[in-house]
Enzyme design. Sequence first.
Site, PDB file in Angstrom:
ATOM      1  N   SER A 174      -8.316 -13.918  -7.661  1.00 30.41           N
ATOM      2  CA  SER A 174      -8.265 -13.341  -6.320  1.00 30.41           C
ATOM      3  C   SER A 174      -9.608 -12.697  -6.004  1.00 30.41           C
ATOM      4  O   SER A 174     -10.415 -12.424  -6.904  1.00 30.41           O
ATOM      5  CB  SER A 174      -7.139 -12.304  -6.185  1.00 30.41           C
ATOM      6  N   SER A 175      -9.842 -12.445  -4.726  1.00 30.35           N
ATOM      7  CA  SER A 175     -11.101 -11.828  -4.305  1.00 30.35           C
ATOM      8  C   SER A 175     -11.258 -10.419  -4.863  1.00 30.35           C
ATOM      9  O   SER A 175     -12.372  -9.882  -4.903  1.00 30.35           O
ATOM     10  CB  SER A 175     -11.173 -11.789  -2.773  1.00 30.35           C
ATOM     11  N   LYS A 176     -10.158  -9.819  -5.286  1.00 27.46           N
ATOM     12  CA  LYS A 176     -10.220  -8.457  -5.820  1.00 27.46           C
ATOM     13  C   LYS A 176     -11.065  -8.378  -7.085  1.00 27.46           C
ATOM     14  O   LYS A 176     -11.530  -7.299  -7.463  1.00 27.46           O
ATOM     15  CB  LYS A 176      -8.813  -7.927  -6.102  1.00 27.46           C
ATOM     16  N   ASP A 177     -11.287  -9.513  -7.740  1.00 24.93           N
ATOM     17  CA  ASP A 177     -12.104  -9.513  -8.950  1.00 24.93           C
ATOM     18  C   ASP A 177     -13.545  -9.104  -8.667  1.00 24.93           C
ATOM     19  O   ASP A 177     -14.203  -8.508  -9.530  1.00 24.93           O
ATOM     20  CB  ASP A 177     -12.098 -10.906  -9.596  1.00 24.93           C
ATOM     21  N   ALA A 218     -13.517  -5.299  -8.559  1.00 29.69           N
ATOM     22  CA  ALA A 218     -13.054  -4.727  -9.823  1.00 29.69           C
ATOM     23  C   ALA A 218     -14.089  -4.901 -10.936  1.00 29.69           C
ATOM     24  O   ALA A 218     -14.358  -3.975 -11.709  1.00 29.69           O
ATOM     25  CB  ALA A 218     -11.729  -5.364 -10.229  1.00 29.69           C
TER      26      ALA A 218
END
Length: 459
Positions: free
Chosen positions: A110-113, A116
């Site tokens: 996901s783009s959250k990587d 993060a």
Amino acid sequence: MHYVSTRNAAVRVDFERVVLSGIADDGGLFVPLDLPQFETQDIANWSTLPYDELAYRILRPFIGDAIPEPDLKRLLKDASRRFQHRAVAPLHQVDRNEWVLELFHGPTRSSKDFAAQLQAQLVQYFLQRRARRAVVLGATNGDTGLAAIEAFNDCDEAHLVVLYPERGVPPHQLHALWAAARPDVHLFAVDGSFDECQGIVSRLFSQWPCPQYEAISFNSSNWVNVLAQLVMYFHAVLQLGGGQRPIGFSVPAASFAEVYAGYVAQKMGLPITQIIVATNTNDALHQLFLKNHYSRLRANKTRSPAMDLSTFSNLERFLWEVYEHDHQAVSALMLELETHGEITLANECWLRARMIIDSYAVSDEETLNEMTALHRDTGYVVDPHTATGVIAARLYRRSLVAPMVTLGEISPVKSAALLAELGIGLPQSASQGEPPVHPPCHRVAPDDITPLLNVLDTL
């Protein structure tokens, strides 16, 4: 580079303080006092740079002398090391002058990587320099928490506290959260919505009970999340136009950080001519840009669950920009929102936003039809969140000449069950495994967070 609170521009802090934080002491969010400006030719000269070197050129002004150049370059290289595509964020063409920016090639797909991985590098660097420990906490409906758990896996200086809505996370995401549990990760199922999870997190930051630990947010209230989004925009613009061709973006509203980052990137010098905010039927943001009325609503369950929310922390930073850094106006608006649950912008500020931002609310039926049609016509598979962005991009783009890029924030692999319903198959290697055994998990209610406080007390 100095940072101030959106609610009080008098107190200035440095980048290290911003990284090791959740929110400012007055409840506001940290923002840079001034944005760096890049010349068109300077941006064009970056078109051949690897992703980590591009990130260095963009982020260096925001960091200043807080991190020496060799250390910063190493941290940025390490932040992109675990992405499984040579381009890190490749572009895929889906129609005439329409593209998807694939942001899902990181370790949790996901783009959250992006945020993060960058945050974990910076947090560990500063914690080790200070000889301090931290609690990294936030709310998730799946992807954000998973990305944080994965990114901080090797950070011995931090405990993670992850809150999620007990009945608001898709089963496969819930299984993944449970499987990711480890001794330094503390999961809390909240008897409420994602918005109520965020409310608990905000209360904890405002009255932090563990002074022996730094309190750090893994949500987009932390400025590092915005920095990571900025690089995405520069990368896409450089790939499609060398930094000189006008480009539009469509952003599925699973977070407002991407919208705000695009708005900021345009002010920094990128030729972004349009940003479309694509929502599902949880259309609080659509109503803001359509009718100049924003309200916190009870979220409805849809087929694009990461967008089932109406509380967006980076809206406050966006208000800071459209109100031209008037911290008193922002503070008054946020007080009104917290008191009455709704706000209306000053007309000239709303029109300032509308110069570049449009919006569209997409129904579940439209989303599923687009997923099916796109696969039928191109062979390309997208998840329901990306599908909302593709629809909005096609219907509301202002120019057929300027490329239109949809942010593809979640891998279609994470929507395998829905794709199977639609008759769209995925490679066997992408199938979901058996759910793990449910590990111990704490439960809290929005009006009684005593179990959470008890756990924090034992760290």
